[in-house]
Design a protein around this motif. Sequence first.
Motif, PDB file in Angstrom:
ATOM      1  N   MET A   1       1.171  -1.637  -0.070  1.00 27.30           N
ATOM      2  CA  MET A   1      -0.330   0.211  -0.116  1.00 27.30           C
ATOM      3  C   MET A   1       1.196   1.263  -0.170  1.00 27.30           C
ATOM      4  SD  MET A   1      -2.526   1.334   2.337  1.00 27.30           S
ATOM      5  CE  MET A   1      -3.799  -0.375   2.366  1.00 27.30           C
ATOM      6  N   ASN A   2       1.102   2.216  -1.113  1.00 29.75           N
ATOM      7  CA  ASN A   2       1.578   3.261  -1.343  1.00 29.75           C
ATOM      8  C   ASN A   2       1.078   4.128   0.040  1.00 29.75           C
ATOM      9  OD1 ASN A   2      -0.467   4.710  -2.714  1.00 29.75           O
ATOM     10  ND2 ASN A   2       0.031   3.074  -4.443  1.00 29.75           N
ATOM     11  N   ALA A   3       1.509   5.371  -0.552  1.00 29.12           N
ATOM     12  CA  ALA A   3       1.577   6.368   0.993  1.00 29.12           C
ATOM     13  C   ALA A   3      -0.132   7.141   0.353  1.00 29.12           C
ATOM     14  CB  ALA A   3       2.561   7.404   1.100  1.00 29.12           C
ATOM     15  N   THR A   4       0.223   7.368  -0.750  1.00 28.91           N
ATOM     16  CA  THR A   4      -0.757   7.455  -1.227  1.00 28.91           C
ATOM     17  C   THR A   4      -2.977   7.477  -0.427  1.00 28.91           C
ATOM     18  OG1 THR A   4      -0.007   8.707  -3.131  1.00 28.91           O
ATOM     19  CG2 THR A   4      -2.658   8.333  -3.660  1.00 28.91           C
ATOM     20  N   SER A   5      -2.398   5.581  -0.516  1.00 24.89           N
ATOM     21  CA  SER A   5      -3.781   4.874  -0.512  1.00 24.89           C
ATOM     22  C   SER A   5      -3.898   5.270   1.296  1.00 24.89           C
ATOM     23  CB  SER A   5      -3.740   3.509  -0.790  1.00 24.89           C
ATOM     24  OG  SER A   5      -3.458   3.597  -2.249  1.00 24.89           O
ATOM     25  N   LYS A   6      -2.683   4.808   2.041  1.00 23.13           N
ATOM     26  CA  LYS A   6      -2.651   5.654   2.887  1.00 23.13           C
ATOM     27  C   LYS A   6      -3.321   6.863   3.610  1.00 23.13           C
ATOM     28  CE  LYS A   6       1.008   2.446   3.859  1.00 23.13           C
ATOM     29  NZ  LYS A   6       2.446   1.854   5.069  1.00 23.13           N
ATOM     30  N   LYS A   7      -2.588   8.308   3.070  1.00 22.46           N
ATOM     31  CA  LYS A   7      -3.547   8.826   3.017  1.00 22.46           C
ATOM     32  C   LYS A   7      -4.964   9.269   2.764  1.00 22.46           C
ATOM     33  CE  LYS A   7      -0.925  12.087   1.939  1.00 22.46           C
ATOM     34  NZ  LYS A   7      -0.266  12.999   1.581  1.00 22.46           N
ATOM     35  N   ILE A   8      -5.625   8.615   2.009  1.00 19.72           N
ATOM     36  CA  ILE A   8      -6.478   8.090   1.661  1.00 19.72           C
ATOM     37  C   ILE A   8      -8.065   7.658   1.898  1.00 19.72           C
ATOM     38  CG2 ILE A   8      -8.727   7.546  -0.511  1.00 19.72           C
ATOM     39  CD1 ILE A   8      -6.541   7.928  -2.581  1.00 19.72           C
ATOM     40  N   ILE A   9      -7.555   6.793   2.902  1.00 21.60           N
ATOM     41  CA  ILE A   9      -8.074   5.691   4.270  1.00 21.60           C
ATOM     42  C   ILE A   9      -8.035   6.742   5.655  1.00 21.60           C
ATOM     43  CG2 ILE A   9      -7.479   3.671   5.759  1.00 21.60           C
ATOM     44  CD1 ILE A   9      -6.643   2.241   2.889  1.00 21.60           C
ATOM     45  N   LYS A  10      -6.820   7.346   5.744  1.00 17.46           N
ATOM     46  CA  LYS A  10      -6.651   8.372   6.973  1.00 17.46           C
ATOM     47  C   LYS A  10      -7.844   9.337   6.653  1.00 17.46           C
ATOM     48  CE  LYS A  10      -1.904   7.574   8.105  1.00 17.46           C
ATOM     49  NZ  LYS A  10      -0.889   8.186   8.853  1.00 17.46           N
ATOM     50  N   LEU A  11      -7.764   9.850   5.257  1.00 22.80           N
ATOM     51  CA  LEU A  11      -8.760  11.457   5.523  1.00 22.80           C
ATOM     52  C   LEU A  11     -10.457  10.764   5.407  1.00 22.80           C
ATOM     53  CD1 LEU A  11      -9.202  14.036   4.680  1.00 22.80           C
ATOM     54  CD2 LEU A  11      -9.426  13.349   2.253  1.00 22.80           C
ATOM     55  N   SER A  12     -10.651   9.172   4.750  1.00 19.89           N
ATOM     56  CA  SER A  12     -11.730   8.193   4.800  1.00 19.89           C
ATOM     57  C   SER A  12     -12.090   8.490   5.982  1.00 19.89           C
ATOM     58  CB  SER A  12     -11.644   7.848   3.713  1.00 19.89           C
ATOM     59  OG  SER A  12     -11.493   7.810   2.364  1.00 19.89           O
ATOM     60  N   ALA A  13     -11.605   8.192   6.836  1.00 20.65           N
ATOM     61  CA  ALA A  13     -11.554   7.340   8.529  1.00 20.65           C
ATOM     62  C   ALA A  13     -11.628   8.891   9.327  1.00 20.65           C
ATOM     63  CB  ALA A  13     -10.725   6.716   9.290  1.00 20.65           C
ATOM     64  N   SER A  14     -11.155   9.639   8.366  1.00 21.84           N
ATOM     65  CA  SER A  14     -11.637  10.617   9.682  1.00 21.84           C
ATOM     66  C   SER A  14     -13.015  11.804   9.355  1.00 21.84           C
ATOM     67  CB  SER A  14     -10.725  12.137   8.829  1.00 21.84           C
ATOM     68  OG  SER A  14      -9.347  11.585   9.493  1.00 21.84           O
ATOM     69  N   TYR A  15     -13.698  11.933   7.790  1.00 21.23           N
ATOM     70  CA  TYR A  15     -14.774  12.124   7.540  1.00 21.23           C
ATOM     71  C   TYR A  15     -15.025  11.126   8.426  1.00 21.23           C
ATOM     72  CZ  TYR A  15     -13.121  15.780   4.436  1.00 21.23           C
ATOM     73  OH  TYR A  15     -12.889  16.638   3.386  1.00 21.23           O
ATOM     74  N   LEU A  16     -15.589  10.305   8.098  1.00 12.81           N
ATOM     75  CA  LEU A  16     -16.503   9.284   8.662  1.00 12.81           C
ATOM     76  C   LEU A  16     -17.113   9.575  10.217  1.00 12.81           C
ATOM     77  CD1 LEU A  16     -15.693   4.982   7.605  1.00 12.81           C
ATOM     78  CD2 LEU A  16     -17.889   7.125   6.738  1.00 12.81           C
ATOM     79  N   VAL A  17     -15.537   9.779  10.542  1.00 15.49           N
ATOM     80  CA  VAL A  17     -15.469   9.833  12.150  1.00 15.49           C
ATOM     81  C   VAL A  17     -16.245  11.327  12.242  1.00 15.49           C
ATOM     82  CG1 VAL A  17     -14.399  10.731  14.093  1.00 15.49           C
ATOM     83  CG2 VAL A  17     -13.860   8.604  13.384  1.00 15.49           C
ATOM     84  N   GLY A  18     -16.561  12.155  11.231  1.00 16.95           N
ATOM     85  CA  GLY A  18     -16.974  13.550  11.743  1.00 16.95           C
ATOM     86  C   GLY A  18     -18.491  13.220  11.633  1.00 16.95           C
ATOM     87  N   ILE A  19     -18.929  12.547  11.082  1.00 20.58           N
ATOM     88  CA  ILE A  19     -19.852  12.675  10.261  1.00 20.58           C
ATOM     89  C   ILE A  19     -20.424  11.762  10.522  1.00 20.58           C
ATOM     90  CG2 ILE A  19     -22.067  11.372   8.939  1.00 20.58           C
ATOM     91  CD1 ILE A  19     -19.601  12.020   6.721  1.00 20.58           C
ATOM     92  N   GLY A  20     -20.374  10.421  11.655  1.00 19.95           N
ATOM     93  CA  GLY A  20     -20.705  10.098  12.804  1.00 19.95           C
ATOM     94  C   GLY A  20     -21.065  11.186  13.754  1.00 19.95           C
ATOM     95  N   ALA A  21     -19.810  12.180  14.391  1.00 21.00           N
ATOM     96  CA  ALA A  21     -19.788  13.076  15.632  1.00 21.00           C
ATOM     97  C   ALA A  21     -20.970  14.182  15.180  1.00 21.00           C
ATOM     98  CB  ALA A  21     -18.583  13.117  15.991  1.00 21.00           C
ATOM     99  N   LEU A  22     -21.297  14.177  13.938  1.00 18.15           N
ATOM    100  CA  LEU A  22     -22.235  15.077  13.272  1.00 18.15           C
ATOM    101  C   LEU A  22     -23.717  14.630  13.744  1.00 18.15           C
ATOM    102  CD1 LEU A  22     -22.897  17.831  12.343  1.00 18.15           C
ATOM    103  CD2 LEU A  22     -23.122  16.565  10.364  1.00 18.15           C
ATOM    104  N   VAL A  23     -24.400  13.419  12.694  1.00 21.36           N
ATOM    105  CA  VAL A  23     -25.252  12.554  13.467  1.00 21.36           C
ATOM    106  C   VAL A  23     -25.720  12.668  14.927  1.00 21.36           C
ATOM    107  CG1 VAL A  23     -26.677  10.073  13.162  1.00 21.36           C
ATOM    108  CG2 VAL A  23     -25.043  11.937  10.976  1.00 21.36           C
TER     109      VAL A  23
END
Length: 277
Positions: A1-23
């Motif tokens: 897994m390259n650095a770009t994929s890891k960055k996308i996964i971290k960013l997606s996880a951050s958005y999911l956590v943010g959406i969960g907190a918003l809900v």
Amino acid sequence: MNATSKKIIKLSASYLVGIGALVFVLTPLFVLATVSLQDPSGSLNPLALPDTYHWHNYVDAIKTGNLVHYFGNSLTVLVMTTSVTLLASMLAGYALRHGKAWKADWIFLFFLLGLILPGFAGTIQSFLVLRELSLLNTHAGLAIIQISGGLALPIFLYLQFFRTVPLEIEEAAVIDGCSSFRLFWTVVFPITLPVTSTCFIIIALNSWNDFFNPLVYLPSPDMRTLPTGLMAFRMQYQTDWQQLFAASVMIAFPITLLYVFVQRFIIKGIVGGAVKG
């Protein structure tokens, strides 16, 4: 897994956590709004939008709960509490900043006890003192209780903020012939806007939403504030949930609107004393 994929996964996880907190935050507000607009004669469904929006629930809540009168009571207590607490904590923080080191530290530790001890620890003693001073069942007496219980955190924030202000600024003003009174109000006070806004919203929130102290120190129905005034919607055998939720929306609206206007200063005020500079 390259650095770009890891960055996308971290960013997606951050958005999911943010959406969960918003809900998580918005769900109670959604329930509050929907129930306040449902038919009082129908069944209660907190998670369903009403077929017809019954805006008259708000008008009925104002009349039934005597909210206009209670709003005036809450506003009176709020003005007294915030004005005195802000002035006292600002002056105390400034005095502790310029006091002798060991004396200021001991006094500051005394104030910090207010952050450790529970607010209801001295309820009986405070009740007896207010009764002896003929301040029981008065808005001034309630304001005194809120002021005494709310000084610790603002003093802490002001002291940390004043420690970041270079002493050279005040020394230059003194050299130019500035008196102590003029030094504080024309040089020091204007730069305290961020921390003052933070303290103001904290004090105002605590005063506006205070339920325990008005319940204890304001036994008369005419002296009630908005939080204790909500008890008017609870009867012996039933509760008018639609009007209760409508009243809750109206009570929360002013302080929420206030927060929207000053929220940009809050983070600045809280972290203002974190970095020397």
